[in-house]
Scaffold this motif. Structure first.
Motif: not given
Length: 51
Positions: A48-50, A37-38, A40-44, A46
């Motif tokens: 932090t991850c929720c 998840c983290q 993926l969030w970095q790749k997008c 963003l």
């Protein structure tokens, strides 16, 4: 993260998403989900991850 990407990471490069396998090659499922998840969030783009 696509299933094929996740398979690659688990087999060849777990450190790419911050995972550490145990001596038998296993990883905690919660750690897997959090790291994936983290990443993926970095790749997008963003912060932090929720989870």
């Amino acid at each position: 993260m696509r299933p094929a990407s996740l398979s690659y990471v688990l087999r060849h490069e777990p450190q790419a998403i911050g995972l550490t396998l145990d001596s038998e090659g296993w990883v905690d499922i919660n750690a897997l989900i959090t790291c994936a998840c983290q990443k993926l969030w970095q790749k997008c783009g963003l912060m932090t991850c929720c989870l």
